[in-house]
Design an enzyme around this catalytic site. Sequence first.
Site, short mmCIF file in Angstrom:
data_model
loop_
_atom_site.label_atom_id
_atom_site.label_comp_id
_atom_site.label_asym_id
_atom_site.label_seq_id
_atom_site.Cartn_x
_atom_site.Cartn_y
_atom_site.Cartn_z
N HIS A 78 28.32 156.50 25.12
CA HIS A 78 27.22 156.03 24.27
C HIS A 78 27.38 156.60 22.87
O HIS A 78 27.51 157.80 22.69
CB HIS A 78 25.87 156.50 24.83
CG HIS A 78 25.40 155.69 26.00
ND1 HIS A 78 24.16 155.86 26.58
CD2 HIS A 78 25.99 154.69 26.69
CE1 HIS A 78 24.02 155.00 27.58
NE2 HIS A 78 25.12 154.29 27.68
N TYR A 207 14.39 157.49 24.26
CA TYR A 207 13.45 158.62 24.29
C TYR A 207 12.18 158.12 23.61
O TYR A 207 12.20 157.80 22.43
CB TYR A 207 13.99 159.81 23.51
CG TYR A 207 15.12 160.57 24.18
CD1 TYR A 207 16.43 160.12 24.11
CD2 TYR A 207 14.87 161.74 24.90
CE1 TYR A 207 17.46 160.81 24.72
CE2 TYR A 207 15.90 162.45 25.51
CZ TYR A 207 17.19 161.98 25.42
OH TYR A 207 18.21 162.67 26.03
N PRO A 300 14.60 169.90 30.00
CA PRO A 300 15.69 168.91 30.01
C PRO A 300 15.68 167.90 28.86
O PRO A 300 16.63 167.12 28.76
CB PRO A 300 15.50 168.20 31.35
CG PRO A 300 14.07 168.38 31.69
CD PRO A 300 13.65 169.69 31.09
N LYS A 304 20.73 169.35 27.52
CA LYS A 304 21.71 170.38 27.17
C LYS A 304 22.02 171.36 28.31
O LYS A 304 22.98 172.13 28.20
CB LYS A 304 21.23 171.20 25.95
CG LYS A 304 21.00 170.45 24.68
CD LYS A 304 22.11 169.66 24.08
CE LYS A 304 23.50 170.05 23.98
NZ LYS A 304 24.36 168.87 23.59
N TYR A 390 22.77 167.34 19.67
CA TYR A 390 22.76 166.48 20.86
C TYR A 390 24.19 166.21 21.34
O TYR A 390 24.48 166.24 22.53
CB TYR A 390 22.03 165.16 20.57
CG TYR A 390 21.69 164.38 21.82
CD1 TYR A 390 20.41 164.43 22.37
CD2 TYR A 390 22.64 163.58 22.46
CE1 TYR A 390 20.09 163.73 23.52
CE2 TYR A 390 22.33 162.87 23.61
CZ TYR A 390 21.05 162.96 24.14
OH TYR A 390 20.74 162.26 25.29
#
Length: 400
Positions: A78, A207, A300, A304, A390
Site C-alpha cells: 500500500h 482511518y 494499536p 507499530k 507510519y
Amino acid sequence: MLFTWAVRTQVAIVGAGPAGMLLSHLLAAEGVDSVVLEARSQDYVLGRIRAGILDHCSVQLLQSVGLGRRLTEDGIEHGGIYLQCEDERQRLDFVDLVGRSVWVYGQTELQRDLIAAREAAGQSIFYEVADAALYDIDTERPYLTFIDGDGLPHRLDTDAIVGCDGSLGPSRASVPESAKQVWERTYPYSWLSVLADVAPSTDELIYAWHPEGFALHSMRSSTVSRLYLQVSNHDTLASWTFQRIWDALARRLGDGIEGWSLRRGPIAERSVLAMRSYVQAPMRYGRLFLAGDAAHILPPTGAKGLNLAIADVALLAPALSALVRRNKAELADAYSAAALRRVWRYTHFSWWMTTMLHATGDPFDAQLQRSQLHWLYSSDAAAMGLAETYTGPPLAVSDL
Ligand code: FAD
Ligand code: DHB
C-alpha cells in the site's frame, strides 16, 4: 527426585512470538546458537490474530534475511492510507511524501514464515513449557529452569537471556524494582476487532474519525476484511451483535457518502482489545535483555507494535553476537538507549494517532481533532510527519 536435563546455549530466548523467532533467525545468521522457550503450543501461537501491517523498515529487514518470499508474493503493498473526518475522506500518499510504502501481511503469516524457517534450520524450540524462571541474570553465567511439555525439568545455561515473552511473561518481572522505571497510560476506550469473510470495500486502509467513535477498515487479502471499532471499556462482545457491528461500521466509515458503500459478510472472529501504552526501561539488566512487548506496549492505532518488536531484535542481534562470540560488550551496552529512542518515537506516534482519532465525548477535544485532521489534509509538512513514522524510519546498526 526427577533427573534435570542440563543444556547449554549461547542465547536463551523466552517467547516464540515474532520477536523471539526473528531473533533466533538473526542470531543464527551471525553464527550464534539459541534455544527458544514458549509457554503455548505451536498451533496456539500460529492461530493468534493480531497485527496486519508491516512497515517499510520491517519489510526491508525481512527481505534481507531470506524471509521475504511469501511476503512479496502474498502481501499487498500500500502506497498510502485514507484519513477520514466525518464525511470527508482524503488520501495520504506515503510514496509521494516520503518515498516509502507499507505492506498488508498478517502477523499469523509472518509467524508461519518464521516457524518454517527456524524448523528448516533445526532450531531448538520447546513449546508448552511451564514455570520458566530466570537466575543469576546479573552475572555472566545466567541460567533458566523450566518444565517441558512432557513434564520433565530442565536447566538451560547460557551467556545471555532475551525476554521476548510479552507483557505477562517472567522476564520483565525479573528486573528488580530498584533497577527499572515504568511509564504507563490506559486509554478510556477499547477496540472491537472483526475478521470478516468479505472482500474489502477499499483499496487501502481507512482511518476514520467520527463523533460516535473511531473506525478502521483494514484487510488481510482480496477476500478477507479486518475491521475495528472504538467501543467503551465496559462493553462486552455480548452487547455487540453482528447487525450492530455492521451498522456502526457503515455509519462511521461513511456508507452512502459519494457513492461509497461498505460490503457486509460473515464475521469469522470478534474480540475486544484494551488500549494502553507501557514502557519499561532500561531494556537490559545484566545479562537479561528485553525486546518487543516484554519491554513496551503500544495502542494499536499507529500499527507499530509488531514493527517495533522487529526493530528491537534487529538492533539486538548484532549486539549479542559481538558479546557472546567476541566478548565485546560495546554494542550490548548501547542496546537499551538505542532501542529506546525508537520506542519513545513510536510511543509518541501511537499516542498521537490514538488521541487524534478516538472520540472522547468532549466538544473541545472534537474541535482539536477536526483541526489536526484538516491540518494533515492541507499541509505536506504535517502529512510528511505522519508518513515518516507510519512507514518506519530505516534501521541502521550505526544506531547502536
Ligand atoms: P508476543 O507476540 O506477545 O509473543 C510473546 C510470546 O511469549 C508469546 O508467544 C507468549 O505465549 C510467550 N510467553 C509468555 N509468557 C511466557 C512464559 N512464561 N514462558 C514462555 N513463553 C512465554 N499490533 C499492531 O501493530 N496492530 C494490531 O492490530 C495489533 N493487535 C493486537 C491484538 C492483540 C490481542 C494483542 C495481544 C496484540 C496486538 N498487537 C497489534 C501488538 C502486536 O501483536 C505485538 O506488538 C507483537 O505480537 C509483539 O511481538 P512479541 O514477540 O514481542 O510478543
Ligand atoms: C491493522 C491493525 C492496526 O492496528 C492498524 O493500525 C492497521 C491495521 C490490521 O490488523 O490490519
